[in-house]
Design a protein around this motif. Sequence first.
Motif, mmCIF file in Angstrom:
data_model
loop_
_atom_site.group_PDB
_atom_site.id
_atom_site.type_symbol
_atom_site.label_atom_id
_atom_site.label_comp_id
_atom_site.label_asym_id
_atom_site.label_seq_id
_atom_site.Cartn_x
_atom_site.Cartn_y
_atom_site.Cartn_z
ATOM 1 N N ALA A 1 0.827 -1.208 0.000
ATOM 2 C CA ALA A 1 0.000 0.000 0.000
ATOM 3 C C ALA A 1 0.860 1.257 0.000
ATOM 4 O O ALA A 1 0.578 2.217 -0.738
ATOM 5 N N ALA A 2 1.914 1.257 0.820
ATOM 6 C CA ALA A 2 2.786 2.433 0.894
ATOM 7 C C ALA A 2 3.501 2.669 -0.438
ATOM 8 O O ALA A 2 3.642 3.813 -0.886
ATOM 9 N N LEU A 3 3.951 1.601 -1.071
ATOM 10 C CA LEU A 3 4.614 1.747 -2.374
ATOM 11 C C LEU A 3 3.652 2.301 -3.416
ATOM 12 O O LEU A 3 4.020 3.160 -4.227
ATOM 13 N N LEU A 4 2.425 1.826 -3.417
ATOM 14 C CA LEU A 4 1.429 2.317 -4.369
ATOM 15 C C LEU A 4 1.096 3.785 -4.132
ATOM 16 O O LEU A 4 0.701 4.497 -5.062
ATOM 17 N N LEU A 5 1.266 4.248 -2.901
ATOM 18 C CA LEU A 5 1.033 5.654 -2.581
ATOM 19 C C LEU A 5 2.264 6.520 -2.873
ATOM 20 O O LEU A 5 2.238 7.723 -2.634
ATOM 21 N N GLY A 6 3.330 5.893 -3.374
ATOM 22 C CA GLY A 6 4.483 6.655 -3.829
ATOM 23 C C GLY A 6 5.628 6.797 -2.844
ATOM 24 O O GLY A 6 6.544 7.588 -3.080
ATOM 25 N N PHE A 7 5.606 6.019 -1.748
ATOM 26 C CA PHE A 7 6.661 6.139 -0.750
ATOM 27 C C PHE A 7 7.879 5.309 -1.146
ATOM 28 O O PHE A 7 7.779 4.338 -1.901
ATOM 29 N N THR A 8 9.035 5.702 -0.644
ATOM 30 C CA THR A 8 10.259 4.961 -0.919
ATOM 31 C C THR A 8 10.187 3.578 -0.281
ATOM 32 O O THR A 8 9.397 3.348 0.644
ATOM 33 N N ARG A 9 11.002 2.677 -0.775
ATOM 34 C CA ARG A 9 11.023 1.327 -0.202
ATOM 35 C C ARG A 9 11.395 1.360 1.280
ATOM 36 O O ARG A 9 10.763 0.703 2.110
#
Length: 266
Positions: A174-182
């Motif tokens: 979810a965090a990756l899909l929201l554009g956050f770094t790994r």
Amino acid sequence: METLHIVLLALIQGITEFLPISSSGHLLLPKALLGWPDQGLAFDVAVHVGTLTAIVLYFRDDLWQMTRDWSRQVVARAPATENSRLAWLLILATLPAAVCGLVFDGFIEEHLRSTLVIALTTLIFGIALGWADWRGGRARTIADITWKAALLIGLAQALALIPGTSRSGITITAALLLGFTRTDSARFSFLMSVPVIALSGGYKALQLVMQQEPAPWMELLIGAALAGVSAFVVVHYFMQYISRLGMMPFAVYRLILGGVLLLIAL
């Protein structure tokens, strides 16, 4: 429990608890392939205590600063800080899983703990993890998390109540899909695990007290220690290498694991 069972199950729990590869799926393997008995509620509580201790120790500075600033804001009416803001966001992100856990725990225990369900969720959310890592923008940091983003990641975490989903896997997705770094996706996911594991472990501990069964304390101490040490090592190296390694190896591994579980189920 036999010593071999204690050691292997504790290590499986510790290694897979925070990796995005489904601890439920791995804990099925000894039972399905080797015919091992279920580890029991007391052992579940012990290994959860171990993994919770590991994540608290690893992020002790972050957790202390958040707790300190949040307490000052609530009790002493001190101005909000970045740490207190993050604490509020973690509380918000925990609510969906806490509510859904109370409402649906009985249904999940009765209907969703089959090998087939775990195999399918391992596969489906493994594909989702790989796709999110490929498509994610990887530009936003943990300082950019808004209440909407925290709530969305929290709603994703509630899906992890379905066995095989992987709590860390779905929240990182979810965090990756929201554009956050790994790195910050993993960091927020791991920080979110503290209240969730504490609530889950506390609920299981309450069930254990209600059962009033005698506890094999030596087995539980060994299980907790092994789970805690292995979890700490895994988180340490995961945080060091995830920005370069990416999520694709874990996604591929999940597809292999899901395929094995599907063969067992069918």
